[in-house]
Motif scaffolding. Structure first.
Motif, PDB file in Angstrom:
ATOM      1  N   GLU A 287       0.841  -1.211   0.000  1.00  0.00           N
ATOM      2  CA  GLU A 287       0.000   0.000   0.000  1.00  0.00           C
ATOM      3  C   GLU A 287       0.871   1.254   0.000  1.00  0.00           C
ATOM      4  O   GLU A 287       0.571   2.232  -0.676  1.00  0.00           O
ATOM      5  CB  GLU A 287      -0.848   0.029   1.282  1.00  0.00           C
ATOM      6  N   GLN A 288       1.938   1.191   0.811  1.00  0.00           N
ATOM      7  CA  GLN A 288       2.785   2.386   0.916  1.00  0.00           C
ATOM      8  C   GLN A 288       3.489   2.661  -0.409  1.00  0.00           C
ATOM      9  O   GLN A 288       3.609   3.807  -0.826  1.00  0.00           O
ATOM     10  CB  GLN A 288       3.812   2.232   2.050  1.00  0.00           C
ATOM     11  N   ARG A 289       3.947   1.600  -1.064  1.00  0.00           N
ATOM     12  CA  ARG A 289       4.595   1.779  -2.373  1.00  0.00           C
ATOM     13  C   ARG A 289       3.609   2.413  -3.353  1.00  0.00           C
ATOM     14  O   ARG A 289       3.971   3.264  -4.161  1.00  0.00           O
ATOM     15  CB  ARG A 289       5.057   0.428  -2.928  1.00  0.00           C
ATOM     16  N   GLY A 293       3.387   7.529   1.870  1.00  0.00           N
ATOM     17  CA  GLY A 293       3.087   7.772   3.286  1.00  0.00           C
ATOM     18  C   GLY A 293       2.682   9.219   3.507  1.00  0.00           C
ATOM     19  O   GLY A 293       2.575   9.991   2.550  1.00  0.00           O
ATOM     20  N   ASN A 294       2.437   9.551   4.767  1.00  0.00           N
ATOM     21  CA  ASN A 294       2.056  10.933   5.094  1.00  0.00           C
ATOM     22  C   ASN A 294       3.030  11.533   6.115  1.00  0.00           C
ATOM     23  O   ASN A 294       2.824  11.423   7.320  1.00  0.00           O
ATOM     24  CB  ASN A 294       0.626  10.959   5.640  1.00  0.00           C
ATOM     25  N   PRO A 295       4.093  12.187   5.620  1.00  0.00           N
ATOM     26  CA  PRO A 295       5.095  12.734   6.551  1.00  0.00           C
ATOM     27  C   PRO A 295       4.550  13.873   7.411  1.00  0.00           C
ATOM     28  O   PRO A 295       5.121  14.180   8.463  1.00  0.00           O
ATOM     29  CB  PRO A 295       6.209  13.240   5.621  1.00  0.00           C
ATOM     30  N   ASP A 296       3.457  14.500   6.974  1.00  0.00           N
ATOM     31  CA  ASP A 296       2.910  15.624   7.748  1.00  0.00           C
ATOM     32  C   ASP A 296       2.444  15.215   9.143  1.00  0.00           C
ATOM     33  O   ASP A 296       2.417  16.035  10.055  1.00  0.00           O
ATOM     34  CB  ASP A 296       1.720  16.258   7.003  1.00  0.00           C
ATOM     35  N   ILE A 297       2.033  13.965   9.291  1.00  0.00           N
ATOM     36  CA  ILE A 297       1.545  13.532  10.607  1.00  0.00           C
ATOM     37  C   ILE A 297       2.555  12.617  11.316  1.00  0.00           C
ATOM     38  O   ILE A 297       2.273  12.080  12.375  1.00  0.00           O
ATOM     39  CB  ILE A 297       0.182  12.795  10.501  1.00  0.00           C
ATOM     40  N   CYS A 298       3.721  12.460  10.672  1.00  0.00           N
ATOM     41  CA  CYS A 298       4.669  11.437  11.133  1.00  0.00           C
ATOM     42  C   CYS A 298       5.655  11.997  12.166  1.00  0.00           C
ATOM     43  O   CYS A 298       6.302  13.011  11.956  1.00  0.00           O
ATOM     44  CB  CYS A 298       5.431  10.911   9.925  1.00  0.00           C
ATOM     45  N   LYS A 299       5.772  11.312  13.297  1.00  0.00           N
ATOM     46  CA  LYS A 299       6.636  11.792  14.385  1.00  0.00           C
ATOM     47  C   LYS A 299       8.118  11.592  14.057  1.00  0.00           C
ATOM     48  O   LYS A 299       8.967  12.271  14.621  1.00  0.00           O
ATOM     49  CB  LYS A 299       6.310  11.052  15.682  1.00  0.00           C
ATOM     50  N   VAL A 300       8.410  10.625  13.200  1.00  0.00           N
ATOM     51  CA  VAL A 300       9.802  10.390  12.813  1.00  0.00           C
ATOM     52  C   VAL A 300      10.262  11.564  11.940  1.00  0.00           C
ATOM     53  O   VAL A 300      11.326  12.148  12.144  1.00  0.00           O
ATOM     54  CB  VAL A 300       9.941   9.047  12.052  1.00  0.00           C
ATOM     55  N   HIS A 301       9.421  11.931  10.999  1.00  0.00           N
ATOM     56  CA  HIS A 301       9.759  13.067  10.149  1.00  0.00           C
ATOM     57  C   HIS A 301       9.843  14.353  10.968  1.00  0.00           C
ATOM     58  O   HIS A 301      10.695  15.212  10.737  1.00  0.00           O
ATOM     59  CB  HIS A 301       8.749  13.224   9.004  1.00  0.00           C
ATOM     60  N   GLU A 302       8.972  14.456  11.946  1.00  0.00           N
ATOM     61  CA  GLU A 302       8.975  15.659  12.798  1.00  0.00           C
ATOM     62  C   GLU A 302      10.300  15.773  13.564  1.00  0.00           C
ATOM     63  O   GLU A 302      10.847  16.867  13.721  1.00  0.00           O
ATOM     64  CB  GLU A 302       7.792  15.582  13.766  1.00  0.00           C
ATOM     65  N   ARG A 316      14.179  15.545   0.861  1.00  0.00           N
ATOM     66  CA  ARG A 316      14.202  14.306   0.067  1.00  0.00           C
ATOM     67  C   ARG A 316      13.341  13.234   0.744  1.00  0.00           C
ATOM     68  O   ARG A 316      12.521  12.579   0.093  1.00  0.00           O
ATOM     69  CB  ARG A 316      15.651  13.788  -0.079  1.00  0.00           C
ATOM     70  N   ILE A 317      13.512  13.084   2.042  1.00  0.00           N
ATOM     71  CA  ILE A 317      12.742  12.068   2.766  1.00  0.00           C
ATOM     72  C   ILE A 317      11.245  12.379   2.666  1.00  0.00           C
ATOM     73  O   ILE A 317      10.423  11.497   2.433  1.00  0.00           O
ATOM     74  CB  ILE A 317      13.231  11.981   4.238  1.00  0.00           C
ATOM     75  N   PHE A 318      10.908  13.651   2.796  1.00  0.00           N
ATOM     76  CA  PHE A 318       9.505  14.074   2.693  1.00  0.00           C
ATOM     77  C   PHE A 318       8.937  13.661   1.328  1.00  0.00           C
ATOM     78  O   PHE A 318       7.888  13.020   1.239  1.00  0.00           O
ATOM     79  CB  PHE A 318       9.430  15.598   2.870  1.00  0.00           C
ATOM     80  N   LYS A 325       8.495   5.842  -2.215  1.00  0.00           N
ATOM     81  CA  LYS A 325       9.828   5.294  -2.514  1.00  0.00           C
ATOM     82  C   LYS A 325      10.641   5.029  -1.251  1.00  0.00           C
ATOM     83  O   LYS A 325      11.713   4.450  -1.295  1.00  0.00           O
ATOM     84  CB  LYS A 325      10.624   6.309  -3.363  1.00  0.00           C
ATOM     85  N   TRP A 326      10.197   5.551  -0.159  1.00  0.00           N
ATOM     86  CA  TRP A 326      10.970   5.507   1.092  1.00  0.00           C
ATOM     87  C   TRP A 326      10.047   4.885   2.143  1.00  0.00           C
ATOM     88  O   TRP A 326       8.959   5.391   2.387  1.00  0.00           O
ATOM     89  CB  TRP A 326      11.369   6.942   1.431  1.00  0.00           C
ATOM     90  N   LEU A 327      10.490   3.799   2.763  1.00  0.00           N
ATOM     91  CA  LEU A 327       9.582   3.062   3.650  1.00  0.00           C
ATOM     92  C   LEU A 327       9.908   3.314   5.133  1.00  0.00           C
ATOM     93  O   LEU A 327      11.025   3.677   5.487  1.00  0.00           O
ATOM     94  CB  LEU A 327       9.670   1.568   3.351  1.00  0.00           C
ATOM     95  N   CYS A 328       8.899   3.077   5.975  1.00  0.00           N
ATOM     96  CA  CYS A 328       9.020   3.470   7.387  1.00  0.00           C
ATOM     97  C   CYS A 328      10.155   2.755   8.128  1.00  0.00           C
ATOM     98  O   CYS A 328      10.819   3.372   8.959  1.00  0.00           O
ATOM     99  CB  CYS A 328       7.700   3.244   8.114  1.00  0.00           C
ATOM    100  N   ASP A 330      13.109   1.698   7.043  1.00  0.00           N
ATOM    101  CA  ASP A 330      14.395   2.340   6.711  1.00  0.00           C
ATOM    102  C   ASP A 330      14.463   3.740   7.305  1.00  0.00           C
ATOM    103  O   ASP A 330      15.502   4.194   7.773  1.00  0.00           O
ATOM    104  CB  ASP A 330      14.559   2.454   5.185  1.00  0.00           C
ATOM    105  N   CYS A 331      13.340   4.412   7.239  1.00  0.00           N
ATOM    106  CA  CYS A 331      13.275   5.792   7.700  1.00  0.00           C
ATOM    107  C   CYS A 331      13.529   5.859   9.211  1.00  0.00           C
ATOM    108  O   CYS A 331      14.293   6.700   9.695  1.00  0.00           O
ATOM    109  CB  CYS A 331      11.890   6.321   7.363  1.00  0.00           C
ATOM    110  N   LYS A 332      12.893   4.958   9.954  1.00  0.00           N
ATOM    111  CA  LYS A 332      13.099   4.929  11.405  1.00  0.00           C
ATOM    112  C   LYS A 332      14.549   4.624  11.734  1.00  0.00           C
ATOM    113  O   LYS A 332      15.126   5.215  12.651  1.00  0.00           O
ATOM    114  CB  LYS A 332      12.199   3.869  12.043  1.00  0.00           C
TER     115      LYS A 332
HETATM  116 FE1  SF4 Z   1       7.249   8.794   8.387  1.00  0.00          FE
HETATM  117 FE2  SF4 Z   1       9.403   8.016   7.163  1.00  0.00          FE
HETATM  118 FE3  SF4 Z   1       7.249   6.427   7.243  1.00  0.00          FE
HETATM  119 FE4  SF4 Z   1       7.247   8.609   5.752  1.00  0.00          FE
HETATM  120  S1  SF4 Z   1       8.571   6.838   5.469  1.00  0.00           S
HETATM  121  S2  SF4 Z   1       5.619   7.953   7.134  1.00  0.00           S
HETATM  122  S3  SF4 Z   1       8.476  10.017   6.968  1.00  0.00           S
HETATM  123  S4  SF4 Z   1       8.503   7.049   8.995  1.00  0.00           S
END
Ligand code: SF4
Length: 363
Positions: A287-289, A293-302, A316-318, A325-328, A330-332
């Motif tokens: 689903e994410q691919r 995702g939604n970086p606006d509500i994401c605490k990791v992005h914050e 870039r991550i946003f 293209k960028w999954l949670c 790896d992002c975490k």
């Molecule tokens: Fe948050 Fe990163 Fe997942 Fe996007 S990919 S929703 S910024 S943890």
């Protein structure tokens, strides 16, 4: 505002989300984009500073390379977390812009206004802990003071201030009259205004960076400055967004340890909290691919937005998150790697500052 229930309570841990309402109700101005050209810090670049009162006076001093007072503080009521780091980062930025610096470690304020601090001894122990982190984040011994060891002139001034606010005014602004909180608030007004006394820097513009939840203190301080009988500049304020908690809905708070990464956290705990943070990810990788995702509500992005220096990388991550293209996972890991590296280095520095912090608090 309803009777006895102010729109903003500076002692509450709730997150303010209704910015426009607050702006309108209390006459705050949106932060002017033009000023950001002279304010090269991620909090300005990323629109995390959202509002102001009288900042024009301060930017004029910065542009003219003239001094101004930089005053803020931390009520030592618990261990410091990444949300507090934002206040300290902003203070250090103004210090680098040529300010005269007053960073209050507010042990008396914490003791008087927080139920969980039951003895001054406890407030002082926390002050030592807070100070070692503050000093490791780039402030020097000369930039800081602890309220309980401030000189007599500061206390004389605080008593003078106390006659300029009545019970009714206090109740209208804060919604309640509580003796401990009144004492704490009066010291806060004194913290902000005393640097302009002739015994300190003399009259000059001053800046304090706060969250919107602290605006009641700003309004009262500005009001008192104008009717004290001293020749003072009305203090200026800028308002930054609070970094919210790692869980949904609240700001980072010492009272809720799972919402925050503390500067004292051991690396394993910090990693665990980050890996369990609320994200804007989808239910499945597929689903994410497909949907992103939604970086606006994401605490990791914050976390990255408030603390990771490289703008391009944060953008870039946003973008790649939105594009799927960028999954949670790896992002975490990326974010945890950054936070753990920071903590490891910071905690080594903080240990070296322990003795200095003790000296500042106990003499
Ligand atoms: Fe948050 Fe990163 Fe997942 Fe996007 S990919 S929703 S910024 S943890």
């Amino acid at each position: 505002m309803t009777e006895n229930k102010p729109l903003i309570d500076p002692w509450s841990s709730n997150n303010i989300t209704d910015y426009e309402h607050v702006f309108k109700e209390f006459g705050l101005k949106a932060f002017n984009d033009e000023w950001k050209k002279d304010l090269d810090h991620l909090l300005f670049r990323r629109n995390l500073v959202i509002a102001e009162r009288d900042f024009a006076k301060v930017i004029a001093r910065i542009k003219a390379k003239k001094p101004f007072v930089n005053i803020t503080g931390i009520a030592s009521s618990g261990p410091l977390h990444f949300g507090h780091k934002v206040d300290i980062d902003l203070f250090r930025f103004f210090k680098e812009k040529g300010a005269r610096n007053y960073f209050a470690v507010s042990d008396i304020d914490a003791y008087c206004s927080r139920d969980k601090i039951t003895a001054m001894k406890q407030a002082k122990e926390l002050a030592v802990n807070n100070l070692k982190h503050v000093l490791s984040l780039g402030l020097s011994e000369k930039d800081v003071y602890v309220q309980s060891r401030k000189e007599q002139r500061y206390y004389e001034f605080a008593f003078e201030l106390s006659k300029k606010i009545t019970n009714n005014e206090f109740e209208a602004v804060y919604g309640h009259v509580n003796l401990g909180k009144i004492s704490a608030a009066i010291l806060q007004y004194g913290d902000i205004l005393h640097p302009q006394l002739s015994e300190y820097e003399g009259k000059m513009p001053s800046i304090t960076g706060i969250g919107l939840d602290q605006d009641p203190h700003a309004r009262v301080t500005r009001d008192i400055a104008q009717r004290l009988g001293y020749d003072l500049e009305v203090p200026s304020f800028i308002y930054f967004k609070h970094q919210s908690g790692l869980r949904e809905g609240k700001k980072m708070s010492s009272s809720e340890p799972n919402t925050a990464i503390f500067l004292d956290d051991n690396l394993k705990d910090a990693e665990k909290k980050l890996m369990g943070a609320f994200t804007g990810g989808r239910n499945t990788i597929e689903e994410q691919r497909k949907l992103g995702g939604n970086p606006d509500i994401c605490k990791v992005h914050e976390m990255l937005k408030f603390h990771y220096e490289d703008d391009k990388e944060v953008e870039r991550i946003f973008t790649e998150c939105r594009q799927g293209k960028w999954l949670c996972g790896d992002c975490k890991k990326f974010c945890a790697n950054f936070v753990l590296k920071f903590l490891e280095k910071h905690q080594k520095e903080a240990e070296k500052k322990q003795k200095t912090a003790e000296k500042i608090v106990y003499g």
